[in-house]
Design a protein around this motif. Structure first.
Motif, PDB file in Angstrom:
ATOM      1  N   TRP B 458       7.270  65.864 119.056  1.00 36.12           N
ATOM      2  CA  TRP B 458       8.357  66.699 119.560  1.00 36.12           C
ATOM      3  C   TRP B 458       9.711  66.231 119.057  1.00 36.12           C
ATOM      4  O   TRP B 458       9.976  65.029 119.047  1.00 36.12           O
ATOM      5  CB  TRP B 458       8.386  66.685 121.093  1.00 36.12           C
ATOM      6  CG  TRP B 458       7.126  67.188 121.718  1.00 36.12           C
ATOM      7  CD1 TRP B 458       6.125  66.430 122.253  1.00 36.12           C
ATOM      8  CD2 TRP B 458       6.725  68.552 121.874  1.00 36.12           C
ATOM      9  NE1 TRP B 458       5.122  67.232 122.720  1.00 36.12           N
ATOM     10  CE2 TRP B 458       5.459  68.550 122.509  1.00 36.12           C
ATOM     11  CE3 TRP B 458       7.301  69.774 121.538  1.00 36.12           C
ATOM     12  CZ2 TRP B 458       4.766  69.715 122.811  1.00 36.12           C
ATOM     13  CZ3 TRP B 458       6.616  70.933 121.832  1.00 36.12           C
ATOM     14  CH2 TRP B 458       5.367  70.905 122.462  1.00 36.12           C
ATOM     15  N   ALA B 459      10.576  67.179 118.712  1.00 34.69           N
ATOM     16  CA  ALA B 459      11.986  66.853 118.511  1.00 34.69           C
ATOM     17  C   ALA B 459      12.641  66.865 119.891  1.00 34.69           C
ATOM     18  O   ALA B 459      13.383  65.955 120.259  1.00 34.69           O
ATOM     19  CB  ALA B 459      12.654  67.869 117.586  1.00 34.69           C
ATOM     20  N   ILE B 460      12.367  67.918 120.669  1.00 41.07           N
ATOM     21  CA  ILE B 460      12.768  67.985 122.070  1.00 41.07           C
ATOM     22  C   ILE B 460      11.460  68.044 122.861  1.00 41.07           C
ATOM     23  O   ILE B 460      10.663  68.967 122.667  1.00 41.07           O
ATOM     24  CB  ILE B 460      13.563  69.274 122.392  1.00 41.07           C
ATOM     25  CG1 ILE B 460      14.685  69.491 121.394  1.00 41.07           C
ATOM     26  CG2 ILE B 460      14.070  69.256 123.825  1.00 41.07           C
ATOM     27  CD1 ILE B 460      15.842  68.613 121.516  1.00 41.07           C
ATOM     28  N   GLN B 461      11.298  67.084 123.733  1.00 41.58           N
ATOM     29  CA  GLN B 461      10.035  66.936 124.453  1.00 41.58           C
ATOM     30  C   GLN B 461       9.556  68.266 125.055  1.00 41.58           C
ATOM     31  O   GLN B 461      10.282  68.922 125.815  1.00 41.58           O
ATOM     32  CB  GLN B 461      10.207  65.899 125.575  1.00 41.58           C
ATOM     33  CG  GLN B 461       8.944  65.562 126.335  1.00 41.58           C
ATOM     34  CD  GLN B 461       7.952  64.745 125.510  1.00 41.58           C
ATOM     35  OE1 GLN B 461       8.337  63.837 124.794  1.00 41.58           O
ATOM     36  NE2 GLN B 461       6.678  65.083 125.613  1.00 41.58           N
ATOM     37  N   ASP B 462       8.358  68.672 124.666  1.00 42.61           N
ATOM     38  CA  ASP B 462       7.672  69.871 125.174  1.00 42.61           C
ATOM     39  C   ASP B 462       8.343  71.201 124.807  1.00 42.61           C
ATOM     40  O   ASP B 462       7.892  72.253 125.251  1.00 42.61           O
ATOM     41  CB  ASP B 462       7.536  69.827 126.710  1.00 42.61           C
ATOM     42  CG  ASP B 462       6.546  68.765 127.153  1.00 42.61           C
ATOM     43  OD1 ASP B 462       5.728  68.343 126.318  1.00 42.61           O
ATOM     44  OD2 ASP B 462       6.610  68.350 128.318  1.00 42.61           O
ATOM     45  N   LEU B 463       9.440  71.135 124.061  1.00 38.68           N
ATOM     46  CA  LEU B 463      10.201  72.362 123.832  1.00 38.68           C
ATOM     47  C   LEU B 463      10.220  72.766 122.360  1.00 38.68           C
ATOM     48  O   LEU B 463       9.988  73.927 122.024  1.00 38.68           O
ATOM     49  CB  LEU B 463      11.646  72.115 124.307  1.00 38.68           C
ATOM     50  CG  LEU B 463      12.516  73.303 124.579  1.00 38.68           C
ATOM     51  CD1 LEU B 463      11.955  74.087 125.760  1.00 38.68           C
ATOM     52  CD2 LEU B 463      13.931  72.841 124.912  1.00 38.68           C
ATOM     53  N   LEU B 464      10.513  71.783 121.515  1.00 37.38           N
ATOM     54  CA  LEU B 464      10.674  72.097 120.091  1.00 37.38           C
ATOM     55  C   LEU B 464       9.978  71.019 119.258  1.00 37.38           C
ATOM     56  O   LEU B 464      10.437  69.869 119.225  1.00 37.38           O
ATOM     57  CB  LEU B 464      12.168  72.149 119.745  1.00 37.38           C
ATOM     58  CG  LEU B 464      12.506  72.556 118.320  1.00 37.38           C
ATOM     59  CD1 LEU B 464      12.199  74.033 118.068  1.00 37.38           C
ATOM     60  CD2 LEU B 464      13.981  72.291 118.020  1.00 37.38           C
ATOM     61  N   PRO B 465       8.900  71.390 118.567  1.00 36.69           N
ATOM     62  CA  PRO B 465       8.243  70.393 117.702  1.00 36.69           C
ATOM     63  C   PRO B 465       9.125  70.043 116.511  1.00 36.69           C
ATOM     64  O   PRO B 465       9.923  70.874 116.058  1.00 36.69           O
ATOM     65  CB  PRO B 465       6.976  71.115 117.226  1.00 36.69           C
ATOM     66  CG  PRO B 465       6.832  72.318 118.073  1.00 36.69           C
ATOM     67  CD  PRO B 465       8.197  72.672 118.572  1.00 36.69           C
ATOM     68  N   VAL B 466       8.943  68.840 116.013  1.00 38.83           N
ATOM     69  CA  VAL B 466       9.712  68.395 114.841  1.00 38.83           C
ATOM     70  C   VAL B 466       9.526  69.379 113.690  1.00 38.83           C
ATOM     71  O   VAL B 466      10.466  69.726 112.983  1.00 38.83           O
ATOM     72  CB  VAL B 466       9.240  66.971 114.431  1.00 38.83           C
ATOM     73  CG1 VAL B 466       9.792  66.586 113.075  1.00 38.83           C
ATOM     74  CG2 VAL B 466       9.662  65.968 115.484  1.00 38.83           C
ATOM     75  N   LYS B 467       8.293  69.869 113.525  1.00 42.30           N
ATOM     76  CA  LYS B 467       8.024  70.746 112.376  1.00 42.30           C
ATOM     77  C   LYS B 467       8.744  72.091 112.483  1.00 42.30           C
ATOM     78  O   LYS B 467       8.897  72.785 111.495  1.00 42.30           O
ATOM     79  CB  LYS B 467       6.521  70.961 112.198  1.00 42.30           C
ATOM     80  CG  LYS B 467       5.824  71.663 113.341  1.00 42.30           C
ATOM     81  CD  LYS B 467       4.347  71.803 113.019  1.00 42.30           C
ATOM     82  CE  LYS B 467       3.589  72.432 114.176  1.00 42.30           C
ATOM     83  NZ  LYS B 467       2.155  72.528 113.902  1.00 42.30           N
ATOM     84  N   THR B 468       9.195  72.439 113.693  1.00 37.95           N
ATOM     85  CA  THR B 468       9.921  73.705 113.854  1.00 37.95           C
ATOM     86  C   THR B 468      11.433  73.487 113.845  1.00 37.95           C
ATOM     87  O   THR B 468      12.204  74.427 113.752  1.00 37.95           O
ATOM     88  CB  THR B 468       9.504  74.358 115.189  1.00 37.95           C
ATOM     89  OG1 THR B 468       8.089  74.312 115.282  1.00 37.95           O
ATOM     90  CG2 THR B 468       9.947  75.801 115.292  1.00 37.95           C
TER      91      THR B 468
END
Lengths: 390, 512
Positions: B458-468
């Protein structure tokens, strides 16, 4: 005016003001670019580097805050421009990294590269920083190729919202590419104008901050030709801005369209912005001319500096206000960024506006500390007798 | 998205963060130590303290410049390499960065110049205030950047807006004073003080080993040992606070830190162990090749209850265990299904808006609101993608904790000997202090490895994956800038170390 619209305009004003302050503070970069022409011996180079060296943190901090303020208030610009014109911004950042260490490292034993290399780093930043930042700002008038697709977020294979059209990622802003016309000679024109303005400010700052008659005279001589070149490029760019078609926004539909003489119309429609811009131009000219015509005059930096802030502020207000797309897309006009479609939420702008009330306090302590430090001008004797120097 | 683009972007951010964190903790801690020394000068009038402070300021200045340079790159990389991130959460994340600039950076920039160059230009008291304000500016800056980082670990105070397709801030107070931010701030700043104390101890001990500058060295050691002991003990306590927050908000990170695949009640903490590198979620292999556990300790650390339930990696992926709020945890498959519903609802909402159909818009918005907490899960196809690198987190966590304990002991011994005025007699302590500095850097880096790698994917926990969260660039672009940064930062680091060593060898200029 609605609160949201007011706050969008207020934050564009603050970002523009920070932009103006940044260009003024680029007297540090301009001063460093002069190391080649004016720093003929070690004493002179030490004077020059220690003069701008006591202010470089302000330029750096203003650059960082300019980025932070843009991120907080207009995040779509942050994601589109930085993620798109990647190489343009990366080159700017690289040059600032070189500068950040060069003051501290240049005269220290064990610095790996030797003093000369750090001088070259300072000169590189002195040239690359202003030219490329000027070129980046010029794209606010000339446009860049990008698309915005907010629906992309649900596309698993390609979820990126802001997509740059050119594979050159910002380099095309400098020399065209990807089959596009080299749009962007005008980007160079502003870049060169900003570069020579930074040099003028650097000269005026040295004249104010360094107490050395022969160096003062050298700065004055250099001011002539630097001012001449600046005026040619500045007048060319302003003329182009006034005569060019601009990126207008229909306030009812939000559609972007090309409007002949848009920026000229903006100045006419917003006399206050015109006055700010003209006062800025007068300030810059007054600073230059008085310094040229009065041999003992040392306060030119304050006129030209204030003028620079106002001039840049006026130009940026002109490109953002009065239903104008401030970051236009040449790929798809409707993807262009406006204050309305790229800003933060009302709540965030409100919070940030409360924080912005601290700005006068910050300016106050900067003024106080700057004055205390600059009471005594820098001299060769001081440089020879102090350890507290770069 | 191209995997190599994602990996190179991650590598570039990790590289910059790594280099940045080589310099920042020393700035944070040394600023405090110098300010104490200068205060002693102003209070006692002894020029010895002025010269002592000036020596450490010289080293501070060398370090400060590279910290600023790497920090600039770090800030702008959110835009250059994480463009989707910048839009999707910029409404919340941008504010702390801007406040950091306005409130902290200008304070630091203004007064650091007075601190370096103002000795003969301003009054003693003005100079002292400038030194303290430099320290305060650096600390406030740490607060805001850690607020931003804590928000990535534990996103609070926001709501998703389908019109703008981003998360928007709804409570500044929740963001700015989140318990994760408070824990992170104290833990991180105090770890900076530990590192700076270890730095002062190391340099001063070198003088003692070389039989030089003994008065300067012993005085510096006394201040560093007291600061270091205070900071390392508090750092340990705030670490406990951080661990409880992780247990509550990032159970997968905690499970990875412990190499825990199958959780339960009254779970033990692995004191020493070796992770089975071939272990995969759901298989029947042993998680550890060997381990020595402290019974029930993990449950205790997680919630201060010896019998509390701690989920393992398999439990988190399979769901079905009781959550602290009484609900039952969803499996990955359930979360993905709900995330997909959220995506579909967002697309429906946007279509209905274009078609000017308010009834459909409302219906889609309701579905979206109900499923938005799982929005990010729709981007994953395989549950294994949700598991961070277990060995990396497991070992990094232990290295951090063991070294944290080691520094408490070292500073205690140093302080004891210092107060008894026997430090100069104990050659072995001087050598241990001299050789311990790299360990302080390793401890700090390990902490960041756990914080950042434990949050993956996650980039933002549970909200935005790093790949997105990525910018759409060519992998070659990022690869090139990665190598350029690596070369540039490494050369600057070598230059910085060279200058530091020369300055240390030259020693303080004690006029008294």
């Amino acid at each position: 005016m609605e609160t949201y619209t007011f706050l969008q305009n207020y934050w564009w004003f603050l970002v523009s003001l920070l932009g103006g302050l940044l260009v003024f503070l680029m007297f540090v970069q301009g001063g460093n670019s002069l190391l080649i022409d004016l720093g003929k011996n070690e004493d002179e180079r030490t004077l020059m580097i220690n003069s701008t060296g006591r202010k470089w943190e302000f330029t750096f901090t203003t650059l960082v805050t300019f980025g932070g303020a843009f991120f907080a208030s207009f995040p779509l610009f942050y994601s589109t421009s930085f993620g798109g014109a990647y190489w343009l911004w990366m080159l700017i950042l690289f040059s600032f990294v070189l500068q950040a260490v060069s003051y501290e490292f240049r005269d220290k034993a064990g610095n790996l590269f030797g003093k000369r290399t750090y001088h070259i780093f300072l000169v590189i930043n002195g040239i690359v920083g202003p030219v490329l930042l000027g070129a980046a700002v010029a794209t606010f008038f000339t446009g860049s190729g990008f698309e915005i697709g907010k629906n992309n977020i649900t596309d698993m294979g390609n979820p990126v919202i802001s997509q740059w059209s050119s594979p050159w990622h910002g380099l095309e802003e400098l020399w065209g590419g990807c089959g596009q016309p080299a749009s962007n000679w005008w980007n160079y024109v502003l870049g060169i104008a900003v570069f020579f303005l930074a040099r003028i400010l650097g000269l005026l700052y040295y004249m104010n901050n360094i107490d050395n008659e022969s160096f003062h005279a050298k700065c004055r001589r250099s001011l002539w030709w630097n001012s001449g070149i600046f005026l040619v490029f500045f007048i060319a760019f302003v003329t182009r801005v006034l005569l060019a078609d601009g990126f207008a926004v229909n306030p009812e539909t939000g559609k972007v369209f090309m409007e002949p003489y848009k920026y000229l119309h903006n100045f006419i429609a917003m006399p206050a912005v015109l006055v700010i811009f003209l006062l800025g131009v007068i300030g810059v000219l007054a600073g230059i001319l008085t310094s040229l015509l009065k041999p003992c005059f040392k306060k030119g930096i304050w006129f030209a500096g204030t003028g620079t802030v106002l001039c840049v502020l006026g130009l940026l207000l002109c490109v953002g206000y009065n239903h104008t797309a401030y970051y236009p897309s040449t790929t798809n006009l409707q993807a262009s960024l406006t204050l309305q479609n790229s800003c933060s939420s009302l709540f965030t702008l409100k919070v940030m506006s409360v924080v912005s009330l601290l700005i006068p306090f910050v300016l106050g302590y900067i003024f106080f500390a700057w004055r205390a430090m600059d009471k005594k001008k820098i001299t060769i004797e001081e440089m020879q007798n102090t350890e507290d120097k770069y | 998205m191209d995997i190599s683009l994602i990996d190179w972007s991650r590598a570039q951010f990790a590289l910059t963060a790594f280099y940045h964190w080589l310099f920042v903790p020393l700035t944070l801690g040394l600023a405090f130590i110098m300010a104490v020394m200068e205060t002693l000068y102003v209070r006692t009038g002894k020029s010895f303290w002025r010269d002592t402070a000036k020596f450490w300021m010289k080293l501070f200045g060398i370090n400060f410049a590279v910290g600023i340079a790497t920090g600039l790159i770090l800030e702008f990389q959110f835009g250059t390499n994480w463009s989707n991130y910048s839009w999707f959460v910029g409404d919340i994340f941008g504010a702390p960065l801007a406040i950091e600039g306005i409130v902290a950076f200008f304070m630091e920039a203004t007064f650091v110049a007075v601190m370096f160059f103002g000795w003969n230009k301003v009054s003693k008291r003005f100079h002292l205030v400038s030194t303290w304000l430099t320290c305060l500016g650096a600390t406030i800056s740490a607060w805001w950047i850690l607020v931003a980082n804590a928000w990535m670990q534990y996103p609070v105070g926001m709501a998703f807006n389908p019109d703008t397709v981003r998360n928007e801030m709804v409570s500044f107070l929740e963001v700015a004073t989140s318990p994760m931010a408070v824990a992170k701030f104290f833990h991180t700043v105090l770890s900076g003080w530990v590192l700076a104390s270890a730095f002062v101890l190391c340099v001063a001990s070198w003088y003692l080993v070389k039989k030089r500058e003994s008065k300067f060295a012993l005085s510096s050691i006394k201040i560093a040992a007291i600061t270091g002991l205070f900071a390392s003990v508090l750092s340990f306590l705030t670490g406990d606070m951080s661990a409880r927050m992780v247990a509550k908000t990032q159970p997968m990170k905690l499970a990875a830190m412990e190499g825990l695949y199958n959780g339960g009640n009254g779970v033990g903490l692995v004191a020493i162990g070796m992770v089975n590198p071939n272990k995969q979620p759901g298989d029947s292999q042993e998680a550890m090749l060997f381990d020595v556990k402290i019974p029930k300790m993990l449950s205790f650390l997680a919630s201060h209850d010896l019998n509390s339930y701690v989920p393992g990696i398999n439990d988190i992926l399979d769901g079905g265990y009781p959550m602290p709020d009484g609900s039952v945890a969803l499996s990955f498959a359930d979360k993905k299904a709900r995330g997909t519903l959220a995506h579909e609802a967002l697309a429906d909402y946007r279509q209905a808006k274009e078609a000017k159909n308010p009834a459909l818009m409302q219906q889609a918005q309701e579905t979206l609101a109900k499923n938005m907490p799982y929005f990010g899960y729709a981007y994953f196809n395989d549950s294994k993608e949700l598991v961070p690198n277990v060995p990396l987190n497991f070992y990094a966590f232990r290295v951090m904790v063991i070294l944290g304990g080691y520094f408490i002991l070292l500073f205690f011994i140093a302080m004891f000997l210092s107060v008894k005025e026997k430090y100069h007699l104990q050659k072995w302590v001087q050598w241990v202090a001299l050789l311990s500095l790299p360990l302080a850097y390793i401890a700090g880096m390990s902490g960041w490895v756990v914080a950042e790698c434990g949050r993956q994917p996650w980039a933002i926990q549970d909200l935005l994956p790093v790949k997105t969260a990525i910018s759409k660039l060519q992998p070659g672009d990022v690869q090139l800038t990665f190598w350029l940064f690596l070369a540039l930062f490494t050369l600057l680091l070598i230059a910085e170390i060279g200058i530091m060593l020369k300055a240390i060898k030259k020693g303080p200029e004690l006029k008294s």
